[in-house]
Design a protein around this motif. Structure first.
Motif, PDB file in Angstrom:
ATOM      1  N   TYR A  90       0.958  11.826   0.718  1.00 37.08           N
ATOM      2  CA  TYR A  90       0.348  12.816   1.590  1.00 37.08           C
ATOM      3  C   TYR A  90       0.824  14.207   1.193  1.00 37.08           C
ATOM      4  O   TYR A  90       1.976  14.400   0.787  1.00 37.08           O
ATOM      5  CB  TYR A  90       0.708  12.548   3.058  1.00 37.08           C
ATOM      6  N   PHE A 130      -1.958   6.506  16.427  1.00 36.28           N
ATOM      7  CA  PHE A 130      -0.510   6.701  16.431  1.00 36.28           C
ATOM      8  C   PHE A 130      -0.192   8.129  16.868  1.00 36.28           C
ATOM      9  O   PHE A 130      -0.949   9.055  16.600  1.00 36.28           O
ATOM     10  CB  PHE A 130       0.072   6.491  15.032  1.00 36.28           C
ATOM     11  N   TYR A 146       2.917  10.888  16.363  1.00 34.57           N
ATOM     12  CA  TYR A 146       4.118  11.196  15.601  1.00 34.57           C
ATOM     13  C   TYR A 146       4.724  12.513  16.089  1.00 34.57           C
ATOM     14  O   TYR A 146       4.040  13.387  16.612  1.00 34.57           O
ATOM     15  CB  TYR A 146       3.791  11.375  14.116  1.00 34.57           C
ATOM     16  N   THR A 154      -9.540   1.489  16.037  1.00 38.36           N
ATOM     17  CA  THR A 154      -8.758   0.574  16.857  1.00 38.36           C
ATOM     18  C   THR A 154      -7.359   1.113  17.126  1.00 38.36           C
ATOM     19  O   THR A 154      -6.873   1.101  18.246  1.00 38.36           O
ATOM     20  CB  THR A 154      -8.643  -0.793  16.161  1.00 38.36           C
ATOM     21  N   MET A 155      -6.721   1.600  16.079  1.00 33.46           N
ATOM     22  CA  MET A 155      -5.327   1.981  16.208  1.00 33.46           C
ATOM     23  C   MET A 155      -5.155   3.496  16.110  1.00 33.46           C
ATOM     24  O   MET A 155      -5.692   4.140  15.213  1.00 33.46           O
ATOM     25  CB  MET A 155      -4.492   1.314  15.121  1.00 33.46           C
ATOM     26  N   TYR A 169       0.865  -1.178   0.000  1.00 32.16           N
ATOM     27  CA  TYR A 169       0.000   0.000   0.000  1.00 32.16           C
ATOM     28  C   TYR A 169       0.895   1.219   0.000  1.00 32.16           C
ATOM     29  O   TYR A 169       1.790   1.336   0.843  1.00 32.16           O
ATOM     30  CB  TYR A 169      -0.919  -0.010   1.228  1.00 32.16           C
ATOM     31  N   LEU A 195       7.525   8.237  14.098  1.00 28.86           N
ATOM     32  CA  LEU A 195       6.553   7.611  14.976  1.00 28.86           C
ATOM     33  C   LEU A 195       7.084   7.547  16.400  1.00 28.86           C
ATOM     34  O   LEU A 195       8.196   7.065  16.626  1.00 28.86           O
ATOM     35  CB  LEU A 195       6.224   6.205  14.476  1.00 28.86           C
ATOM     36  N   PRO A 231      -9.753   1.107   9.334  1.00 31.35           N
ATOM     37  CA  PRO A 231      -9.827  -0.192   8.667  1.00 31.35           C
ATOM     38  C   PRO A 231     -10.908  -0.202   7.604  1.00 31.35           C
ATOM     39  O   PRO A 231     -12.039   0.218   7.848  1.00 31.35           O
ATOM     40  CB  PRO A 231     -10.171  -1.155   9.807  1.00 31.35           C
ATOM     41  N   VAL A 254      -8.828  -4.757   5.809  1.00 31.85           N
ATOM     42  CA  VAL A 254      -7.392  -4.555   5.757  1.00 31.85           C
ATOM     43  C   VAL A 254      -7.047  -3.175   6.304  1.00 31.85           C
ATOM     44  O   VAL A 254      -7.879  -2.283   6.346  1.00 31.85           O
ATOM     45  CB  VAL A 254      -6.829  -4.692   4.326  1.00 31.85           C
ATOM     46  N   THR A 255      -5.829  -3.046   6.730  1.00 33.62           N
ATOM     47  CA  THR A 255      -5.356  -1.765   7.241  1.00 33.62           C
ATOM     48  C   THR A 255      -4.922  -0.907   6.074  1.00 33.62           C
ATOM     49  O   THR A 255      -4.058  -1.314   5.318  1.00 33.62           O
ATOM     50  CB  THR A 255      -4.158  -1.990   8.170  1.00 33.62           C
ATOM     51  N   ASP A 256      -5.546   0.245   5.916  1.00 36.98           N
ATOM     52  CA  ASP A 256      -5.074   1.076   4.830  1.00 36.98           C
ATOM     53  C   ASP A 256      -4.967   2.537   5.244  1.00 36.98           C
ATOM     54  O   ASP A 256      -4.024   2.900   5.909  1.00 36.98           O
ATOM     55  CB  ASP A 256      -5.927   0.895   3.582  1.00 36.98           C
ATOM     56  N   THR A 257      -5.905   3.326   4.902  1.00 35.73           N
ATOM     57  CA  THR A 257      -5.760   4.767   4.992  1.00 35.73           C
ATOM     58  C   THR A 257      -5.451   5.235   6.399  1.00 35.73           C
ATOM     59  O   THR A 257      -6.081   4.824   7.363  1.00 35.73           O
ATOM     60  CB  THR A 257      -7.044   5.443   4.503  1.00 35.73           C
ATOM     61  N   GLN A 258      -4.490   6.108   6.494  1.00 27.09           N
ATOM     62  CA  GLN A 258      -4.122   6.723   7.759  1.00 27.09           C
ATOM     63  C   GLN A 258      -4.473   8.203   7.687  1.00 27.09           C
ATOM     64  O   GLN A 258      -4.083   8.874   6.730  1.00 27.09           O
ATOM     65  CB  GLN A 258      -2.641   6.527   8.050  1.00 27.09           C
ATOM     66  N   TYR A 259      -5.215   8.664   8.683  1.00 25.22           N
ATOM     67  CA  TYR A 259      -5.641  10.061   8.724  1.00 25.22           C
ATOM     68  C   TYR A 259      -4.930  10.768   9.864  1.00 25.22           C
ATOM     69  O   TYR A 259      -4.738  10.197  10.933  1.00 25.22           O
ATOM     70  CB  TYR A 259      -7.150  10.151   8.935  1.00 25.22           C
ATOM     71  N   PHE A 260      -4.575  12.020   9.623  1.00 26.13           N
ATOM     72  CA  PHE A 260      -3.831  12.794  10.601  1.00 26.13           C
ATOM     73  C   PHE A 260      -4.655  13.931  11.175  1.00 26.13           C
ATOM     74  O   PHE A 260      -5.493  14.530  10.495  1.00 26.13           O
ATOM     75  CB  PHE A 260      -2.573  13.387   9.963  1.00 26.13           C
ATOM     76  N   GLY A 261      -4.373  14.218  12.428  1.00 24.22           N
ATOM     77  CA  GLY A 261      -4.915  15.415  13.040  1.00 24.22           C
ATOM     78  C   GLY A 261      -4.161  16.648  12.554  1.00 24.22           C
ATOM     79  O   GLY A 261      -3.168  16.537  11.840  1.00 24.22           O
ATOM     80  N   SER A 289      -0.313  -3.839   4.430  1.00 21.88           N
ATOM     81  CA  SER A 289      -1.676  -3.803   4.959  1.00 21.88           C
ATOM     82  C   SER A 289      -2.118  -5.157   5.505  1.00 21.88           C
ATOM     83  O   SER A 289      -3.080  -5.243   6.261  1.00 21.88           O
ATOM     84  CB  SER A 289      -2.652  -3.346   3.873  1.00 21.88           C
ATOM     85  N   LEU A 302       7.980  12.607   9.253  1.00 21.19           N
ATOM     86  CA  LEU A 302       7.248  12.183  10.441  1.00 21.19           C
ATOM     87  C   LEU A 302       7.979  11.025  11.116  1.00 21.19           C
ATOM     88  O   LEU A 302       8.359  10.055  10.454  1.00 21.19           O
ATOM     89  CB  LEU A 302       5.838  11.736  10.066  1.00 21.19           C
TER      90      LEU A 302
END
Lengths: 114, 117
Positions: A36, B33, B35, B30-31, A32, B45, B98, B102-109, A95, B43
């Protein structure tokens, strides 16, 4: 093996030109590959992403090209605009390994001149 | 997508003090993070925070310096303890949304910009 390399570090493009940013990875388990976009003072925002089952994905003026054999992927910004001036980060993750951390490239600072 | 808010958006703190950063998500995830992003850098982690378990810290980051709480599926806090000027940075929380198993898109504050004098 976890590293994602990104180039160039900075890029200056004239309005209307094409911006190209390249990334390379080593871990063949990555499946994946998101890009960004980050404006000053803001958090990174997902721009476009691709999985290795396709070689290209296009969304508006943004295109990801993916070369699985070379383990490389790139972001193309067509008809670049001054509003595209931002820092761009490529990333990679596995993923299938739930909880696998995203690995980010070092970033490319894009400046589009009016 | 997930909408993430962080408080405070920025702060200026004195050396030796502590700051707690809050991260609120508009949906259960669920998850989460945390950074750190130093000026002009990528970034890094700090840790992964899962509800109901201890946070998992990356190399170079320890719980005593960066304690994390994750009391429920929509909220987390990161504390930067005993701050020094080297802690001046942007701190970002992110969530993985999720999708289809599957684990995919990660969104940030939006990030918290911390300056330590």
């Amino acid at each position: 093996q976890q590293q994602v390399k990104q180039s160039p570090q900075s890029l200056i493009v004239q309005k209307g030109g094409i911006s190209i940013i390249n990334c390379a990875y080593e871990n063949t388990a990555f499946d994946y590959f998101p890009w960004y976009q980050q404006f000053p003072g803001k958090g990174p925002a997902l721009l476009i992403a691709i999985r290795p089952d396709v070689s290209e994905k296009k969304e508006g003026r943004f295109t990801i090209s993916f070369n699985k054999s070379a383990k490389q992927f790139s972001l193309h910004i067509m008809d670049s605009q001054p509003g595209d001036s931002a820092t761009y980060f490529c990333a990679a993750s596995n993923s299938r390994n739930y909880g696998q951390n995203f690995v980010f490239g070092p970033g490319t600072r894009l400046s589009v001149l009016p | 997508s997930a909408v993430i808010s962080q408080k405070p958006s920025r702060d200026i703190c004195q050396r030796g003090t502590s700051l707690t950063i809050q991260c609120q998500v508009d949906s259960q995830v669920t998850m989460m993070f945390w950074y750190r992003q130093q000026p002009g850098q990528s970034l890094t982690l700090i840790a992964t925070a899962n509800q109901g378990s201890e946070a998992t810290y990356e190399s170079g980051f320890v719980i005593d310096k960066f304690p994390i709480s994750r009391p429920n599926l929509t909220f987390s806090t990161l504390t930067v303890s005993n701050m020094s000027p080297e802690d001046s940075s942007i701190y970002l929380c992110s969530v993985v949304n999720p999708g289809q198993g599957v684990t995919d898109t990660q969104y940030f504050g939006p990030g918290t910009r911390l300056t330590v004098l």
